[in-house]
Enzyme design. Structure first.
Site, PDB file in Angstrom:
ATOM      1  N   GLU A  90     133.134  62.178  92.089  1.00 47.19           N
ATOM      2  CA  GLU A  90     134.381  62.718  91.580  1.00 47.19           C
ATOM      3  C   GLU A  90     134.873  63.997  92.486  1.00 47.19           C
ATOM      4  OE1 GLU A  90     134.931  60.964  87.293  1.00 47.19           O
ATOM      5  OE2 GLU A  90     134.040  62.895  87.342  1.00 47.19           O
ATOM      6  N   ASP A 100     125.642  59.603  83.329  1.00 53.76           N
ATOM      7  CA  ASP A 100     125.707  61.185  83.722  1.00 53.76           C
ATOM      8  C   ASP A 100     124.525  61.970  82.949  1.00 53.76           C
ATOM      9  OD1 ASP A 100     128.006  60.561  84.834  1.00 53.76           O
ATOM     10  OD2 ASP A 100     129.145  61.267  83.052  1.00 53.76           O
TER      11      ASP A 100
HETATM   12  O1  RIB Z   1     131.083  59.495  83.145  1.00 53.19           O
HETATM   13  C1  RIB Z   1     131.969  59.811  82.260  1.00 53.19           C
HETATM   14  C2  RIB Z   1     132.943  60.563  82.551  1.00 53.19           C
HETATM   15  O2  RIB Z   1     133.754  60.141  83.719  1.00 53.19           O
HETATM   16  C3  RIB Z   1     133.912  61.303  81.621  1.00 53.19           C
HETATM   17  O3  RIB Z   1     133.576  62.319  81.025  1.00 53.19           O
HETATM   18  C4  RIB Z   1     135.060  61.369  82.445  1.00 53.19           C
HETATM   19  O4  RIB Z   1     135.584  62.722  82.707  1.00 53.19           O
HETATM   20  C5  RIB Z   1     135.033  61.004  83.729  1.00 53.19           C
HETATM   21  O5  RIB Z   1     134.757  61.839  84.759  1.00 53.19           O
END
Ligand code: RIB
Length: 285
Positions: free
Chosen positions: A132, A232
């Protein structure tokens, strides 16, 4: 010296719960709305910090209310924010739908996250990133990590193709099944130099692949309400445990437990477990 540095995104998550996620062109009624701190990078940093690692975040937020709130969230978890830039773009946003089956769909507006450079990596044992932030930021951070002898871990989410020179800088990758396919498969990643490829399988656990063979990481049985942030949490916990000296398969078992616990609560950052909860689940409690 930090145990873990996360180079990544920070978002404000705008979350609606629905019976089922809408298809293309469809409108569905929602049941509730809430805002949570999130972003794959921030979630990973919080997971590492709650896992007991001394953690720093390298990222960017906007000069706005959401950005100030996310900085407060990081500091509340003891995460060093010295390398978080405050820039003239809006803080990242994620529009998230969560269905009654706990699955989600997410639209991300990168905003300030596009300004992350990855330069100025603090001294650390493990560097973790995801997709990201610009690929150039990952290249910069992982190159610096290599020169300081730190372990590099990439969670290649959300799925996108990556150049070989960046993949060659990754010691460990943590893709899901779709992401590993998009990157050319486990064998290709190992041939480019990864020491380990950990394919996350959701409720089926994970699979560790190395040149020495494959190991199944068993899942933990929980009742999920929201899977947002589970991947995550897995990657952040894995990095914390590696930085604190655990062997890879032991660290992966803890990562699997942490990811499972994350799914039992709503939201991203609020659902990430502390080490004491993970250790209790590992001990069968
Ligand atoms: O992986 C989950 C995350 O993906 C969310 O918190 C959202 O912000 C996106 O980035």
């Amino acid at each position: 010296m930090f145990d873990v540095v996360v180079v990544g995104s920070a978002n404000l998550d705008l979350v609606a719960t629905v019976d089922r996620l809408p298809g293309a062109g469809e409108t569905v009624p929602g049941h509730s709305y809430a805002e949570y701190p999130g972003g794959k990078g921030l979630n990973q940093a919080v997971a590492a910090a709650r896992g007991g690692a001394v953690t720093a975040f390298v990222g960017a937020v906007g000069d706005d209310v959401a950005g100030a709130g996310l900085l407060d969230v990081m500091r509340a978890d003891g995460i060093d924010t010295t390398a978080v830039a405050v820039v003239g773009a809006p803080t990242g946003r994620a529009m998230i739908g969560v269905g009654a089956n706990a699955e989600n769909s997410i639209i991300v507006i990168a905003g300030a996250n596009d300004a992350v450079t990855g330069d100025g990596l603090p001294a650390c044992r493990v560097v973790l990133s995801q997709l990201e932030v610009p690929v150039a930021a990952i290249r910069s951070a992982f190159t610096a990590a290599r020169s300081m002898g730190a372990t590099t871990v990439l969670n290649p989410a959300p799925a996108k193709p990556l150049p070989d020179d960046v993949l060659a800088l990754c010691d460990v990758l943590t893709p899901n099944e779709h992401e590993v396919e998009l990157l050319g498969g486990v064998d290709r990643l190992l041939s480019l130099g990864a020491r380990a490829v950990v394919v996350t399988l959701g409720a089926r656990g994970a699979a560790l692949h190395t040149a020495g063979g494959d190991v199944a990481i068993a899942p933990f049985a929980v009742t999920p309400v929201d899977t947002t942030g589970a991947g995550d949490t897995f990657s952040g916990t894995l990095c914390a445990r590696l930085a604190l000296g655990e062997e890879l398969t032991t660290a992966l078992r803890a990562a699997s437990a942490a990811g499972a616990l994350c799914t039992t609560r709503a939201g991203a950052v609020p659902s990430i477990p502390y080490r004491i909860e993970v250790d209790a689940l590992l001990a069968g409690g």
